[in-house]
Scaffold this motif. Structure first.
Motif, PDB file in Angstrom:
ATOM      1  N   ARG A  72      43.350  36.609  37.288  1.00 27.56           N
ATOM      2  CA  ARG A  72      43.716  36.505  35.387  1.00 27.56           C
ATOM      3  C   ARG A  72      45.392  36.919  35.042  1.00 27.56           C
ATOM      4  O   ARG A  72      45.997  36.868  34.117  1.00 27.56           O
ATOM      5  N   ARG A  73      45.202  37.842  36.372  1.00 26.08           N
ATOM      6  CA  ARG A  73      46.922  38.125  36.274  1.00 26.08           C
ATOM      7  C   ARG A  73      48.221  37.775  36.604  1.00 26.08           C
ATOM      8  O   ARG A  73      48.998  37.769  35.259  1.00 26.08           O
ATOM      9  N   SER A  74      47.825  36.475  37.419  1.00 28.27           N
ATOM     10  CA  SER A  74      48.617  36.508  37.523  1.00 28.27           C
ATOM     11  C   SER A  74      49.662  35.291  35.892  1.00 28.27           C
ATOM     12  O   SER A  74      50.332  34.140  35.507  1.00 28.27           O
TER      13      SER A  74
ATOM     14  N   ALA B  95      33.584  38.392  45.659  1.00 32.61           N
ATOM     15  CA  ALA B  95      34.738  37.517  46.357  1.00 32.61           C
ATOM     16  C   ALA B  95      35.407  36.749  45.073  1.00 32.61           C
ATOM     17  O   ALA B  95      36.319  36.710  45.009  1.00 32.61           O
ATOM     18  N   GLU B  96      34.287  36.945  44.526  1.00 32.52           N
ATOM     19  CA  GLU B  96      35.048  35.576  42.870  1.00 32.52           C
ATOM     20  C   GLU B  96      35.508  36.494  41.928  1.00 32.52           C
ATOM     21  O   GLU B  96      36.744  35.647  41.246  1.00 32.52           O
ATOM     22  N   ALA B  97      34.918  37.334  42.264  1.00 28.89           N
ATOM     23  CA  ALA B  97      35.363  38.708  41.063  1.00 28.89           C
ATOM     24  C   ALA B  97      36.329  38.869  41.514  1.00 28.89           C
ATOM     25  O   ALA B  97      37.694  38.709  40.247  1.00 28.89           O
ATOM     26  N   CYS B  98      37.143  38.740  42.541  1.00 32.31           N
ATOM     27  CA  CYS B  98      38.263  39.675  43.029  1.00 32.31           C
ATOM     28  C   CYS B  98      39.663  38.429  42.945  1.00 32.31           C
ATOM     29  O   CYS B  98      40.963  38.416  42.239  1.00 32.31           O
ATOM     30  N   TRP B  99      38.876  37.387  42.952  1.00 35.22           N
ATOM     31  CA  TRP B  99      39.912  36.094  42.654  1.00 35.22           C
ATOM     32  C   TRP B  99      40.423  35.918  41.001  1.00 35.22           C
ATOM     33  O   TRP B  99      41.069  35.536  40.747  1.00 35.22           O
ATOM     34  N   ILE B 100      39.088  35.735  40.399  1.00 38.30           N
ATOM     35  CA  ILE B 100      39.824  35.957  39.362  1.00 38.30           C
ATOM     36  C   ILE B 100      40.352  36.736  38.557  1.00 38.30           C
ATOM     37  O   ILE B 100      41.018  36.799  37.043  1.00 38.30           O
ATOM     38  N   ALA B 101      40.512  37.947  39.273  1.00 35.36           N
ATOM     39  CA  ALA B 101      40.440  38.978  38.740  1.00 35.36           C
ATOM     40  C   ALA B 101      41.972  38.604  38.493  1.00 35.36           C
ATOM     41  O   ALA B 101      43.550  39.189  38.051  1.00 35.36           O
TER      42      ALA B 101
ATOM     43  N   ALA C 107      43.300  43.025  43.154  1.00 34.22           N
ATOM     44  CA  ALA C 107      44.061  42.522  42.518  1.00 34.22           C
ATOM     45  C   ALA C 107      45.584  43.657  42.808  1.00 34.22           C
ATOM     46  O   ALA C 107      46.299  42.179  42.128  1.00 34.22           O
ATOM     47  N   ASP C 108      45.316  45.080  41.850  1.00 36.14           N
ATOM     48  CA  ASP C 108      46.981  44.879  42.536  1.00 36.14           C
ATOM     49  C   ASP C 108      47.076  44.905  43.718  1.00 36.14           C
ATOM     50  O   ASP C 108      48.463  45.114  43.743  1.00 36.14           O
ATOM     51  N   ALA C 109      46.936  44.831  45.067  1.00 37.12           N
ATOM     52  CA  ALA C 109      47.574  44.167  46.238  1.00 37.12           C
ATOM     53  C   ALA C 109      48.112  42.900  45.929  1.00 37.12           C
ATOM     54  O   ALA C 109      48.693  42.678  46.293  1.00 37.12           O
ATOM     55  N   CYS C 110      47.473  42.229  44.821  1.00 38.60           N
ATOM     56  CA  CYS C 110      48.337  41.019  44.852  1.00 38.60           C
ATOM     57  C   CYS C 110      49.208  41.111  43.970  1.00 38.60           C
ATOM     58  O   CYS C 110      49.898  39.828  43.884  1.00 38.60           O
TER      59      CYS C 110
END
Length: 165
Positions: free
Chosen positions: A108-110, A99-105, A154-157
């Motif tokens: 980062r894109r944001s 989950a940490e990796a997901c929100w970091i990714a 990250a793609d979904a975000c």
């Protein structure tokens, strides 16, 4: 004694190189956390000097970059990341790291898109109490960061909310 030091140095060198992609991605996005200008992977592979110090610095810079990216990871994003990994069957410490990796990714894109930071309450990311446990935590984070599960999140975000499932 010398053999033990050589093994430890070799092990630290492997981890230093293993963490390079995560360090590079995050510090390219948040360059202000770097102490020194970035070096290429070939230079990292060939330079035998101060491996322990470079590894220590790398762990600090990864965590500092994650902290800076926290500005782009509001509580809602973190909750979505948690739910995302749980729906994929991950629980416990593996779910926390992923989950940490997901929100970091996603954060980062944001930041790369130029979005306005929305989170002013920094919540520290996971980690270790000493260099050894921090290396273990960051190695797990790196593996999760480059996983298909994290890329999918990250793609979904990146998609507008109305097109998300």
């Amino acid at each position: 004694m010398y053999l033990g030091k050589a093994r430890a140095c070799r092990a630290e060198r492997r981890v230093l190189l293993r963490l390079y992609p995560l360090w590079h991605d995050l510090t390219e996005t948040v360059a202000s956390v770097r102490l020194d200008p970035p070096r290429g992977l070939a230079t990292e592979r060939l330079d035998p000097r101060n491996i322990h110090g470079r590894l220590y610095r790398r762990t600090i810079e990864i965590r500092d970059a994650a902290l800076a990216l926290s500005d782009y990871a509001p509580a809602g994003l973190r909750e979505r990341a948690r739910q995302h990994v749980e729906t994929r069957g991950l629980f416990g410490s593996q779910a926390l790291v992923t989950a940490e990796a997901c929100w970091i990714a996603a954060a980062r894109r944001s930041k790369l898109r130029g979005d306005t930071p929305t989170n002013k309450e920094h919540q520290p990311a996971g980690g270790g109490r000493d260099l050894h446990s921090e290396i273990t935590a960051l190695t797990q984070l790196s593996d999760a960061y480059y996983s298909d599960l994290t890329r999918e999140f990250a793609d979904a975000c990146d998609r507008p909310l109305e097109t998300q499932p």
